[in-house]
Design a protein around this motif. Structure first.
Motif, PDB file in Angstrom:
ATOM      1  N   SER A  54       0.814  -1.222   0.000  1.00  0.00           N
ATOM      2  CA  SER A  54       0.000   0.000   0.000  1.00  0.00           C
ATOM      3  C   SER A  54       0.844   1.267   0.000  1.00  0.00           C
ATOM      4  O   SER A  54       0.320   2.361  -0.225  1.00  0.00           O
ATOM      5  N   GLY A  55       2.143   1.133   0.269  1.00  0.00           N
ATOM      6  CA  GLY A  55       2.996   2.310   0.301  1.00  0.00           C
ATOM      7  C   GLY A  55       4.054   2.204   1.372  1.00  0.00           C
ATOM      8  O   GLY A  55       4.319   1.123   1.906  1.00  0.00           O
ATOM      9  N   ILE A  56       4.634   3.361   1.722  1.00  0.00           N
ATOM     10  CA  ILE A  56       5.729   3.402   2.689  1.00  0.00           C
ATOM     11  C   ILE A  56       5.659   4.724   3.456  1.00  0.00           C
ATOM     12  O   ILE A  56       5.293   5.763   2.879  1.00  0.00           O
ATOM     13  N   ALA A  57       5.931   4.687   4.771  1.00  0.00           N
ATOM     14  CA  ALA A  57       5.890   5.901   5.606  1.00  0.00           C
ATOM     15  C   ALA A  57       4.648   6.724   5.290  1.00  0.00           C
ATOM     16  O   ALA A  57       4.710   7.907   4.982  1.00  0.00           O
ATOM     17  N   MET A  58       3.515   6.075   5.381  1.00  0.00           N
ATOM     18  CA  MET A  58       2.282   6.721   4.929  1.00  0.00           C
ATOM     19  C   MET A  58       1.796   7.807   5.902  1.00  0.00           C
ATOM     20  O   MET A  58       2.050   7.728   7.082  1.00  0.00           O
ATOM     21  N   ASP A  59       1.178   8.805   5.311  1.00  0.00           N
ATOM     22  CA  ASP A  59       0.675   8.850   3.944  1.00  0.00           C
ATOM     23  C   ASP A  59       1.653   9.466   2.935  1.00  0.00           C
ATOM     24  O   ASP A  59       1.293   9.656   1.757  1.00  0.00           O
ATOM     25  N   TYR A  60       2.870   9.735   3.355  1.00  0.00           N
ATOM     26  CA  TYR A  60       3.833  10.372   2.460  1.00  0.00           C
ATOM     27  C   TYR A  60       4.087   9.529   1.210  1.00  0.00           C
ATOM     28  O   TYR A  60       4.071  10.039   0.094  1.00  0.00           O
ATOM     29  N   GLY A  61       4.352   8.246   1.420  1.00  0.00           N
ATOM     30  CA  GLY A  61       4.679   7.385   0.289  1.00  0.00           C
ATOM     31  C   GLY A  61       3.555   6.471  -0.106  1.00  0.00           C
ATOM     32  O   GLY A  61       3.788   5.364  -0.602  1.00  0.00           O
ATOM     33  N   LYS A  62       2.325   6.915   0.089  1.00  0.00           N
ATOM     34  CA  LYS A  62       1.162   6.094  -0.231  1.00  0.00           C
ATOM     35  C   LYS A  62       1.028   5.917  -1.739  1.00  0.00           C
ATOM     36  O   LYS A  62       1.240   6.856  -2.516  1.00  0.00           O
ATOM     37  N   ILE A  63       0.679   4.701  -2.167  1.00  0.00           N
ATOM     38  CA  ILE A  63       0.354   4.466  -3.567  1.00  0.00           C
ATOM     39  C   ILE A  63      -1.025   5.072  -3.816  1.00  0.00           C
ATOM     40  O   ILE A  63      -2.002   4.720  -3.152  1.00  0.00           O
ATOM     41  N   ASP A  64      -1.091   5.996  -4.730  1.00  0.00           N
ATOM     42  CA  ASP A  64      -2.293   6.811  -4.935  1.00  0.00           C
ATOM     43  C   ASP A  64      -3.211   6.160  -5.966  1.00  0.00           C
ATOM     44  O   ASP A  64      -2.990   6.265  -7.175  1.00  0.00           O
ATOM     45  N   TRP A  65      -4.267   5.529  -5.486  1.00  0.00           N
ATOM     46  CA  TRP A  65      -5.160   4.799  -6.378  1.00  0.00           C
ATOM     47  C   TRP A  65      -6.154   5.703  -7.087  1.00  0.00           C
ATOM     48  O   TRP A  65      -6.940   5.244  -7.927  1.00  0.00           O
ATOM     49  N   ASP A  66      -6.133   6.998  -6.783  1.00  0.00           N
ATOM     50  CA  ASP A  66      -6.954   7.948  -7.541  1.00  0.00           C
ATOM     51  C   ASP A  66      -6.298   8.297  -8.875  1.00  0.00           C
ATOM     52  O   ASP A  66      -6.920   8.944  -9.722  1.00  0.00           O
ATOM     53  N   LYS A  67      -5.040   7.890  -9.016  1.00  0.00           N
ATOM     54  CA  LYS A  67      -4.316   8.132 -10.259  1.00  0.00           C
ATOM     55  C   LYS A  67      -4.210   6.828 -11.041  1.00  0.00           C
ATOM     56  O   LYS A  67      -4.650   5.771 -10.589  1.00  0.00           O
ATOM     57  N   THR A  68      -3.591   6.885 -12.192  1.00  0.00           N
ATOM     58  CA  THR A  68      -3.454   5.690 -13.019  1.00  0.00           C
ATOM     59  C   THR A  68      -2.000   5.452 -13.377  1.00  0.00           C
ATOM     60  O   THR A  68      -1.178   6.367 -13.391  1.00  0.00           O
ATOM     61  N   GLY A  69      -1.696   4.169 -13.641  1.00  0.00           N
ATOM     62  CA  GLY A  69      -0.378   3.798 -14.128  1.00  0.00           C
ATOM     63  C   GLY A  69       0.751   4.198 -13.200  1.00  0.00           C
ATOM     64  O   GLY A  69       0.620   4.192 -11.975  1.00  0.00           O
ATOM     65  N   ALA A  70       1.855   4.605 -13.814  1.00  0.00           N
ATOM     66  CA  ALA A  70       3.066   4.919 -13.052  1.00  0.00           C
ATOM     67  C   ALA A  70       2.887   6.114 -12.131  1.00  0.00           C
ATOM     68  O   ALA A  70       3.587   6.234 -11.111  1.00  0.00           O
TER      69      ALA A  70
END
Length: 501
Positions: A162-178
C-alpha cells in the motif's frame, strides 16, 4: 574423455554453488526480547544453546533482522532499534550466517494494512521524509559497517503493497499507471541509494505481502523509475489451501511457485520468499508443507531463498507490549513450549521427503500435566489414529493429550469440543457424562478430532477354561496378580474384557 570429465566437474561445481547460494534462513528478531523474558532455547537432545547457533545447527545459512526507527519512544521498548539489531547481527555473523536487514521505516510493525510514519517524522515535508529515510538507512548500515558486518541483502520497506511511511509514500489509487507510484518511488529510491552508498554489493529488495502481488505492482513501479535488485515476497500457506491447485488459491504452494517463476521471467531479477510460516500447533503437517515449498522453490532458477518468520516462538509467548494493545501470541512459529525446534524446520536442513510416520504413541494426562492416565496406541499400523481405554473416576472428567515426540500438548478447541488444539487458549478435554467407568478414547491426528464412547465399568469374561488368563493395566502393562479395587484388561485366548476387581 578428459574434456568430458572436466565439463562434468564444472557442472557439479556450478550446481553445488547454486545450492549454497539458496538462502535457507529465518527472521528471529524476537530472540533478544525473548531472552530478556527468561526464555531459553534447546537442541532436540535437550542441550541449552544459543539461538543463532541453533539456527545454524538446524541447517540455516542466513538470518533476517527487522529495524524500527524509535520503538522505545513508541512504547514497544528497545527491541529492533539500531543497537539491538547490531547486537543480533554480530551474533549471526559469529556463526557464519549471512544477514538480511529489513527496514520497516516505522516505529513498529508494517504490513500491507499498516505503514505508519515514525512519530518523529510526522509533520515533515515530503523532502524531509525522503532525507529522513536516507539518513535512517545510512545510520543503521554505518553502525553495522563499523562492527565489521556487511549485510548480503537489505529490504527498503516491509510488505509495502500500500505504500511506505504513509501517507507520504502512499500508492495513490486515484491516479493511473506509473503516476500512482510517484511518491512511493521517491521514498523507496532514497532507501535504495542509501544502501548502495554504504554497501554497493548488497542486494536491495522491494518486499510485498502475497506472491500474487508482484504481477500488478512492479510494472508501474518500474515505469515510475523504481530501483531494486531483487523482489521479496511473503507466502503463508494455509491448511485448507497449501496443496490446492485451484487458480484462486493464493495461499497454495503450487500457485506461489507459479507467481515466483513468472516474476523472475517478467522482471528479470531474482525473487525470494522473505517470509513464510505455518500453524505451530501442527508440526507434522508443517513439515510436509515446508518440504513441499522448498522442493518447488529450489527447482526454480533464480529463486534466491526462503526465510521462516519468527520460528523460535511457540504460540504462547508474546511481547509484553502485545498485552497492552490486545494482540494475541503469534501462531506460526516452529518451536515447542520447552524451547525446542519442531519438525516444521526440517526442510531448512535439506530434508526433501516428509515423514510418513505419526508418533508411536500419545499420552492421556491429568490436567496437572504430569500424571499419566493412559497411553493411546495406533489402531492399525501407524496411520495417525489411536485408541485407549480410560477410567473416568469422576463425572465430567478432564484431561489433556501429549505428543512427546513433537512436544505438543493438546486440549480442545473452545469452539468445538471434538477438535484438538495446541493453541494457548485451548480448553481441557472432557467427557461430558455423569457416568463413571471405562471409556474408549479415539484420537485421529489426520483430522485432529477425538471421540469417546462408554465401554463399561464391568464386563463378563468369556470362559476359555483351557487357556490361561493374562492381565494388563489400562496403560497396556502386563500385571502378574490383579489387585482388588483396580480395573484391568483381562485376556483369555482370543477374548479380551474389562474387569473391575
Amino acid at each position: 574423455m578428459k574434456r568430458n570429465i572436466t565439463i562434468l566437474l564444472l557442472l557439479v561445481v556450478c550446481i553445488s554453488a547454486a545450492a549454497q547460494d539458496f538462502a535457507r534462513g529465518a527472521d528471529i528478531s524476537w530472540a533478544t526480547e525473548m531472552e530478556a523474558d527468561g526464555r531459553k532455547f534447546y537442541t532436540n537432545d535437550g542441550v541449552a544453546t544459543d539461538i543463532f547457533a541453533l539456527m545454524k545447527q538446524i541447517g540455516m545459512n542466513a538470518i533476517r533482522l527487522r529495524v524500527f526507527v524509535d520503538p522505545e519512544g513508541y512504547g514497544y521498548g528497545p527491541w529492533c532499534d539500531k543497537a539491538d539489531v547490531v547486537a543480533k547481527a554480530k551474533r549471526a555473523q559469529a556463526q557464519g550466517l549471512d544477514v538480511m536487514i529489513d527496514f520497516h521505516y516505522s516505529d513498529f510493525f508494517t504490513d500491507p494494512g499498516r505503514q505508519n510514519v515514525p512519530k518523529a517524522w510526522d509533520g515533515y515535508t515530503m523532502e524531509q521524509v525522503k532525507d529522513a529515510i536516507a539518513n535512517h538507512t545510512t545510520d543503521v548500515l554505518q553502525a553495522l559497517n563499523d562492527s565489521g558486518i556487511s549485510p548480503k541483502w537489505v529490504q527498503v520497506g516491509n510488505e509495502t503493497n500500500s505504500g511506505i511511511a504513509m501517507d507520504y509514500g502512499k500508492i495513490d489509487w486515484d491516479k493511473t499507471g506509473a503516476s500512482r507510484f510517484a511518491n512511493y518511488t521517491l521514498l523507496s529510491n532514497a532507501g535504495y541509494d542509501a544502501v548502495k552508498s554504504e554497501f554497493p554489493d548488497a542486494q536491495v529488495i522491494v518486499h510485498l505481502g502475497g506472491t500474487e502481488n508482484a504481477q500488478w505492482f512492479f510494472p508501474d513501479f518500474i515505469a515510475a523509475g523504481g530501483k531494486f535488485d531483487m523482489i521479496g515476497l511473503s507466502h503463508y500457506p494455509t491448511e485448507d489451501q497449501w496443496d490446492s491447485t485451484l487458480a484462486s488459491a493464493n495461499c497454495s504452494n503450487v500457485n506461489a511457485a507459479k507467481y515466483v517463476a513468472d516474476a523472475i521471467s517478467r522482471f528479470d531479477v531474482p525473487v525470494m520468499i522473505c517470509e513464510t510460516g505455518f500453524d505451530v500447533s501442527k508440526p507434522a503437517l508443517a513439515q510436509r508443507v515446508m518440504i513441499d515449498l522448498f522442493n518447488r522453490m529450489t527447482a526454480i532458477e533464480r529463486c534466491a531463498g526462503i526465510f521462516y518468520w519468527e520460528p523460535e516462538v511457540d504460540g504462547i509467548w508474546k511481547p509484553a507490549y502485545y498485552q497492552q494493545i490486545g494482540w494475541a501470541a503469534y501462531g506460526k512459529g516452529a518451536f515447542t513450549t520447552n524451547g525446542r525446534p519442531t519438525k516444521a524446520l526440517d526442510a531448512f536442513g535439506g530434508k526433501t521427503v516428509p515423514d510418513e510416520q505419526y508418533p508411536a504413541s500419545l499420552g492421556i494426562y491429568a490436567t496437572d500435566y504430569s500424571t499419566l492416565l493412559a497411553t493411546l496406541l495406533p489402531t492399525s499400523g501407524n496411520n495417525g489414529i489411536y485408541s485407549a481405554q480410560l477410567e473416568a473416576t469422576e463425572p465430567w472428567m478432564n484431561f489433556v493429550i501429549h505428543d512427546s515426540e513433537n512436544g505438543m500438548w493438546y486440549g480442545t478447541n473452545p469452539d468445538d469440543k471434538t477438535l484438538l488444539s495446541a493453541a494457548s487458549d485451548k480448553w481441557n478435554i472432557w467427557i461430558d457424562s455423569e457416568q463413571t467407568g471405562i471409556y474408549s478414547i479415539t484420537v485421529d491426528l489426520t483430522t485432529m478430532r477425538w471421540t469417546h464412547s462408554f465401554f463399561s465399568s464391568v464386563e463378563a469374561i468369556a470362559t476359555h477354561t483351557d487357556l490361561p488368563m493374562q492381565y494388563f493395566d489400562l496403560m497396556g502393562r502386563s500385571i502378574s496378580t490383579p489387585r482388588k479395587g483396580h480395573i484391568y484388561v483381562v485376556k483369555q485366548g482370543p477374548t479380551a474384557s474389562i474387569c473391575h476387581f
